[in-house]
Design a protein around this motif. Sequence first.
Motif, PDB file in Angstrom:
ATOM      1  N   GLY A  81       0.822  -1.214   0.000  1.00  0.00           N
ATOM      2  CA  GLY A  81       0.000   0.000   0.000  1.00  0.00           C
ATOM      3  C   GLY A  81       0.853   1.258   0.000  1.00  0.00           C
ATOM      4  O   GLY A  81       0.549   2.225  -0.702  1.00  0.00           O
ATOM      5  N   LEU A  82       1.926   1.248   0.777  1.00  0.00           N
ATOM      6  CA  LEU A  82       2.829   2.404   0.802  1.00  0.00           C
ATOM      7  C   LEU A  82       3.482   2.627  -0.555  1.00  0.00           C
ATOM      8  O   LEU A  82       3.658   3.766  -0.986  1.00  0.00           O
ATOM      9  CB  LEU A  82       3.900   2.219   1.876  1.00  0.00           C
ATOM     10  CG  LEU A  82       3.439   2.329   3.318  1.00  0.00           C
ATOM     11  CD1 LEU A  82       4.595   2.017   4.268  1.00  0.00           C
ATOM     12  CD2 LEU A  82       2.863   3.705   3.609  1.00  0.00           C
ATOM     13  N   TRP A  83       3.839   1.554  -1.247  1.00  0.00           N
ATOM     14  CA  TRP A  83       4.447   1.670  -2.570  1.00  0.00           C
ATOM     15  C   TRP A  83       3.443   2.280  -3.553  1.00  0.00           C
ATOM     16  O   TRP A  83       3.772   3.164  -4.331  1.00  0.00           O
ATOM     17  CB  TRP A  83       4.953   0.311  -3.054  1.00  0.00           C
ATOM     18  CG  TRP A  83       5.466   0.330  -4.456  1.00  0.00           C
ATOM     19  CD1 TRP A  83       5.033  -0.449  -5.488  1.00  0.00           C
ATOM     20  CD2 TRP A  83       6.508   1.148  -4.996  1.00  0.00           C
ATOM     21  NE1 TRP A  83       5.727  -0.158  -6.633  1.00  0.00           N
ATOM     22  CE2 TRP A  83       6.645   0.827  -6.361  1.00  0.00           C
ATOM     23  CE3 TRP A  83       7.332   2.138  -4.463  1.00  0.00           C
ATOM     24  CZ2 TRP A  83       7.562   1.438  -7.197  1.00  0.00           C
ATOM     25  CZ3 TRP A  83       8.256   2.745  -5.304  1.00  0.00           C
ATOM     26  CH2 TRP A  83       8.362   2.408  -6.644  1.00  0.00           C
ATOM     27  N   HIS A  84       2.189   1.832  -3.501  1.00  0.00           N
ATOM     28  CA  HIS A  84       1.164   2.392  -4.381  1.00  0.00           C
ATOM     29  C   HIS A  84       0.949   3.871  -4.063  1.00  0.00           C
ATOM     30  O   HIS A  84       0.839   4.704  -4.968  1.00  0.00           O
ATOM     31  CB  HIS A  84      -0.147   1.618  -4.244  1.00  0.00           C
ATOM     32  CG  HIS A  84      -1.174   2.031  -5.241  1.00  0.00           C
ATOM     33  ND1 HIS A  84      -1.204   1.528  -6.517  1.00  0.00           N
ATOM     34  CD2 HIS A  84      -2.186   2.926  -5.156  1.00  0.00           C
ATOM     35  CE1 HIS A  84      -2.198   2.092  -7.183  1.00  0.00           C
ATOM     36  NE2 HIS A  84      -2.811   2.942  -6.367  1.00  0.00           N
ATOM     37  N   LEU A  85       0.900   4.199  -2.788  1.00  0.00           N
ATOM     38  CA  LEU A  85       0.744   5.586  -2.363  1.00  0.00           C
ATOM     39  C   LEU A  85       1.910   6.441  -2.852  1.00  0.00           C
ATOM     40  O   LEU A  85       1.718   7.553  -3.344  1.00  0.00           O
ATOM     41  CB  LEU A  85       0.644   5.641  -0.837  1.00  0.00           C
ATOM     42  CG  LEU A  85       0.420   6.991  -0.199  1.00  0.00           C
ATOM     43  CD1 LEU A  85      -0.907   7.590  -0.646  1.00  0.00           C
ATOM     44  CD2 LEU A  85       0.458   6.864   1.320  1.00  0.00           C
ATOM     45  N   PHE A  86       3.118   5.922  -2.748  1.00  0.00           N
ATOM     46  CA  PHE A  86       4.299   6.622  -3.236  1.00  0.00           C
ATOM     47  C   PHE A  86       4.144   6.937  -4.725  1.00  0.00           C
ATOM     48  O   PHE A  86       4.407   8.057  -5.163  1.00  0.00           O
ATOM     49  CB  PHE A  86       5.550   5.763  -2.999  1.00  0.00           C
ATOM     50  CG  PHE A  86       6.835   6.403  -3.430  1.00  0.00           C
ATOM     51  CD1 PHE A  86       7.603   7.120  -2.530  1.00  0.00           C
ATOM     52  CD2 PHE A  86       7.291   6.283  -4.740  1.00  0.00           C
ATOM     53  CE1 PHE A  86       8.794   7.705  -2.928  1.00  0.00           C
ATOM     54  CE2 PHE A  86       8.477   6.863  -5.147  1.00  0.00           C
ATOM     55  CZ  PHE A  86       9.236   7.584  -4.231  1.00  0.00           C
ATOM     56  N   LYS A  87       3.691   5.953  -5.507  1.00  0.00           N
ATOM     57  CA  LYS A  87       3.528   6.153  -6.949  1.00  0.00           C
ATOM     58  C   LYS A  87       2.450   7.201  -7.250  1.00  0.00           C
ATOM     59  O   LYS A  87       2.607   7.995  -8.175  1.00  0.00           O
ATOM     60  CB  LYS A  87       3.217   4.833  -7.643  1.00  0.00           C
ATOM     61  CG  LYS A  87       4.381   3.851  -7.608  1.00  0.00           C
ATOM     62  CD  LYS A  87       4.150   2.637  -8.472  1.00  0.00           C
ATOM     63  CE  LYS A  87       2.971   1.830  -8.025  1.00  0.00           C
ATOM     64  NZ  LYS A  87       2.769   0.603  -8.817  1.00  0.00           N
TER      65      LYS A  87
END
Length: 101
Positions: A81-87
């Motif tokens: 989820g954090l990776w998606h948010l970062f993107k």
Amino acid sequence: MKKIDPHRTDLALEFKANPYGPHSDELQKYLNVMRWQPKAGKYVLISTDAGDAWCLGRLPAKRGQRVEIFEDVCFQNHAQGLWHLFKCRWKYQTGQELELD
């Protein structure tokens, strides 16, 4: 305020490898820019009622209004989820998709 260079995908890869840190000074500066963007329309992660998943959300234009929740964009793994948010925040800052997956 520091701008995000869309060519610095090395910093995005650093985040993807270790979303919880510690982060290099340069990545931390980028994260600060992403985290301090205006509240209206800012993407966030929201814990589900069950507490075992996270969904993408977007903050409203005005305080007190409902947060928009994207129930079709959920994650069982917080780091994913954090990776998606970062993107999402990368795209907001640069206007470009982060194509690293």
